[in-house]
Scaffold this motif. Structure first.
Motif, mmCIF file in Angstrom:
data_model
loop_
_atom_site.group_PDB
_atom_site.id
_atom_site.type_symbol
_atom_site.label_atom_id
_atom_site.label_comp_id
_atom_site.label_asym_id
_atom_site.label_seq_id
_atom_site.Cartn_x
_atom_site.Cartn_y
_atom_site.Cartn_z
ATOM 1 N N PRO A 25 -20.575 -13.197 -19.778
ATOM 2 C CA PRO A 25 -20.240 -13.609 -21.060
ATOM 3 C C PRO A 25 -21.242 -14.246 -21.762
ATOM 4 O O PRO A 25 -21.383 -15.651 -21.829
ATOM 5 C CB PRO A 25 -19.008 -14.539 -20.743
ATOM 6 N N GLU A 27 -20.846 -8.204 -22.544
ATOM 7 C CA GLU A 27 -19.549 -7.647 -21.828
ATOM 8 C C GLU A 27 -19.436 -6.127 -22.733
ATOM 9 O O GLU A 27 -18.869 -5.317 -21.889
ATOM 10 C CB GLU A 27 -18.498 -8.663 -22.334
ATOM 11 N N THR A 34 -19.594 -5.286 -18.058
ATOM 12 C CA THR A 34 -18.258 -5.636 -17.266
ATOM 13 C C THR A 34 -18.016 -4.598 -16.236
ATOM 14 O O THR A 34 -18.096 -3.436 -16.205
ATOM 15 C CB THR A 34 -17.229 -5.078 -18.653
ATOM 16 N N THR A 46 -10.874 -15.935 -22.530
ATOM 17 C CA THR A 46 -12.298 -15.339 -22.490
ATOM 18 C C THR A 46 -12.166 -14.117 -21.589
ATOM 19 O O THR A 46 -11.369 -14.096 -20.657
ATOM 20 C CB THR A 46 -13.418 -16.245 -21.837
ATOM 21 N N GLY A 47 -12.993 -13.153 -21.495
ATOM 22 C CA GLY A 47 -13.150 -12.128 -20.687
ATOM 23 C C GLY A 47 -11.970 -11.002 -21.019
ATOM 24 O O GLY A 47 -11.229 -11.388 -21.933
#
Lengths: 154, 567
Positions: A121, A126, A131, B86-87
């Protein structure tokens, strides 16, 4: 149209989808290698994930665990740029900086079955390829299953 | 030449990268002496919000009256907690902030989407600790990545996860104490409800009614997590109620009736009152002939044994997705122990909670076309998906005249306040073969995006409507009633409003920046009353308000209070 699974790897290569800034700007997600964690006698698991130079992809980008539980993960950044990792874990997500040419560790606890994304991140690592997925195989404990006859699955 | 790697060390908890004053990551032990007796008498400590509905009776009423009809116009934000995301998370486009914040002596405990639980300073909104459970990206979620909140008792915080775990955390530091799996994600089960602590048990229900599972309610030991009992809401062949399912085949095994919301409890009857979900497949009744007990029912369960004592089925042989999961509000009237329930099917039911005997039924929404229920409870279906491929339009749509979000009852006004959704939908029957983990609806469904309306409507126990606060959009968030004779309600368009509990007149509003789909609560710290509301649009918006599918998500928890000079 050529879309069969058998020639997927060749087609990705032909179309420039196996590296960054050829077809896509970055690296298309989930086009990297698949790897399996090793299981120790005590049931804990171990795996190594690397970032190879200029590939913008975790290697493996899909890590498969035989079951839920504890995973000891080694993370190696062989790239020539700084990245990091945000990893799924029961309790809190784990974060680690991975400067150029560095090696770190993470201890993760995950339920199975199901799969989880992890990523770097920072900036747009990402979206540009960093990812990856951790896939946990298996079934829920017997006591958690429904009291009914076996049912068909897809 | 080999160059040694730089040692990057061990990955750290993400929470450690959210600066706190040393020592501020530990909450005072306020939950240590939260006992069953205290929860049972929660009304006697109104500065706290000890359990999901505030009290076991489900009234969502607080006697706090510092904020009242005279001064509410001065109400303003005291603090805002922003969680963000997030993510890549499960339901990245459907997460929603739907919890009811719990408060114990100045500490707030609240669950978010995707396995989050936070302990906050209830006076400042500052995070004390967080817990994040890893949620599989591929978990089956019919209606978004959501969670309705936590329970607290005996030093622990209890919550469920989308992958069907029930977890106990140490309330002082958020560390896991025990963790039990009570659903099968490969079968399409999940969990979204706020647990209910009763005696020495944590009670939780299962989600997954759109995937052809068999709904159940479970009890776990507060201290050890030991499983105490399971109550299936669809009987096996030979059990009472099994005669309401086809005698041949396995329709019962996929029958639904999930307990995906929190129930209420009466210590005097020792009964849990739990609403159950739709039968499966939702819209294709031919494969499950019969009334399909105990789907779409108010079910009274003995708290100690987990045995069903009585039931009242609101929509027998449901063909419209009319779950009866909505709250069962316990109240007394004319010397009777009663239960009020606003059902997705558009009717307000009042039953005797000692035996399930019907007291009255009244429609609470203007448009009901699916069928009719007479005053004595006779149900007649009129419009439903019957022929394969033949579109059928009906009111209310499958999200119901009231969705899961809760009504409130004020013992001061003796009125119920209900968030109403007046929206229709079209369903076209499309039979499909059952396979585990694949949605099992038996129809294609599209909810109307125009010609809709909403309201907060006030009813007395006889079903007489006393006032109506109209809104252009359906009202999709829980209502809160207070001793200040106020009714708080959030709108899909973001406004949080305060209404006069006696007249419905709007006295105050604040634009929160995102639609409301949660359960506001109220509490006080150091003598100051706060009203807290999670704000974050999402969830099953295509079901309850597809006209707002394009609205922005949010992830804020806002606490309102009066300025010093007004309180």
């Amino acid at each position: 149209m050529t879309t069969t699974a058998g020639d997927r790897s060749d087609l990705l290569d032909k179309l420039g989808l196996k590296e960054q800034n050829r077809a896509t700007i970055g690296r298309l997600l989930a086009t990297g290698n698949v790897g399996q964690a090793t299981e120790r006698a005590n049931g804990t698991m171990q795996a190594t994930i690397r970032i190879n130079p200029d590939e913008l992809c975790w290697d493996p980008s899909v890590l498969v665990l035989p079951h839920g539980g504890d995973l000891e993960l080694e993370l190696i950044n062989d790239d020539l740029n700084t990245h990091c990792a945000l990893l799924p874990n029961n309790g809190d997500r784990k974060f680690i900086w991975l400067v150029n040419h560095s090696r770190g560790r993470a201890t993760l606890n995950l339920d199975g079955p199901g799969y989880y994304w992890f990523s770097s991140p920072t900036g747009n690592d990402e979206g540009r390829g960093l990812t990856g997925a951790i896939v946990v195989l298996g079934e829920v404990p017997p006591e958690a299953r429904l009291d009914r006859p076996e049912q068909p699955r897809p | 030449m080999t160059v040694e790697y730089v040692d990057a060390g061990e990955a750290v908890n993400q929470a450690t990268l959210n600066y706190k004053t040393p020592g501020a990551e530990v909450a005072p032990p306020v939950v240590a002496d939260v006992t069953y007796e205290r929860i049972r008498n929660a009304a006697s400590e109104p500065h706290n919000w000890l359990t999901y509905y505030g009290t076991y009776n489900g009234q969502r009423f607080s006697p706090l009256d510092q904020i009242n009809t005279e001064n509410v116009k001065h109400l303003r934000p005291a603090w805002i907690f922003q969680a963000g995301t997030t993510g890549m998370i499960a339901g990245a486009s459907t997460y929603s902030f739907e919890a009811a914040p719990i408060v114990v002596d100045g500490v707030m405990f609240v669950a978010g989407w995707d396995g989050w639980v936070w302990a906050l300073d209830a006076k400042t909104g500052v995070e004390i600790w967080r817990y994040k459970h890893a949620i599989p990206y591929d978990v089956s979620l019919c209606c978004g990545n959501v969670n309705r909140g936590v329970a607290v008792a005996q030093g622990k915080v209890f919550f469920v996860t989308a992958n069907a775990h029930v977890i106990a955390l140490d309330a002082t530091n958020g560390k896991r104490v025990w963790d039990k799996t009570y659903g099968d994600v490969r079968a399409g089960e999940s969990a979204t409800c706020a647990p209910l602590v009763v005696k020495d048990m944590v009670i939780v229900g299962s989600s997954g009614g759109e995937f052809g599972v068999r709904g159940h309610l479970d009890a776990f030991d507060v201290e050890s997590g030991e499983h105490r009992w399971r109550c299936y809401m669809v009987p096996k062949p030979g059990e009472p109620g099994s005669e309401t399912w086809p005698a041949d085949g396995e329709a019962w095994a996929r029958g639904g009736a999930n307990c995906w919301l929190t129930g209420t409890f009466d210590p005097e009857t020792n009964l849990l009152y739990w609403g159950t979900g739709n039968p499966a497949p939702d819209f294709d009744g031919e494969v499950r002939e019969g009334d399909n007990l105990y789907t779409d029912s108010i079910v009274a369960v003995d708290a100690d044994s987990g045995q069903i004592q009585w039931h009242y089925q609101c929509t027998p042989h449901d063909l419209w997705d009319y779950d009866s999961i909505a709250e069962c509000i316990l109240f007394e009237s004319k010397g009777r122990k009663l239960l009020g329930h606003f059902d997705k099917n558009g009717y307000f039911f009042v039953v005797d909670r000692t035996n399930g005997e019907l007291v009255q039924i009244t429609p609470f929404v203007d448009r009901i076309t699916w069928g009719a229920i007479t005053r004595d409870g006779q149900v007649t279906a009129k419009v439903y998906p019957e022929k394969e491929g033949d579109p059928v339009h009906f009111y209310p749509g499958p999200a119901g005249a009231k969705e899961w979000t809760h009504a409130a009852y004020s013992p001061r006004t003796e009125l119920f306040y209900v968030p109403v959704q007046d929206t229709g939908a079209t369903a076209t029957r499309r039979r499909r073969e059952f396979k585990e983990s694949i949605p099992y609806w038996g129809a294609g469904v599209q909810v109307d995006i125009d010609d809709m309306a909403g309201s907060i409507s006030a009813f007395d126990a006889d079903g007489e409507e006393k006032w109506r606060y109209r809104n252009d959009l359906p009202m999709c968030a829980s209502v809160l009633a207070t001793g200040g004779d106020l009714v708080f309600a959030g709108k899909p368009s973001g406004e949080f409003v305060a209404l006069d509990a006696s007249t419905g007149e709007q006295l105050w509003q604040f634009q929160c920046g995102s639609g409301h789909h949660s359960s506001p609560t109220t509490f006080s710290v150091d003598g100051k009353q706060y009203v807290a509301v999670p704000v974050g649009w999402g969830g099953w918006a295509e079901g309850f308000l597809p006209g707002m599918l394009g609205a922005g998500h949010g992830s804020a928890l806002i606490a309102f209070a009066l300025p010093e000079e007004s309180s």
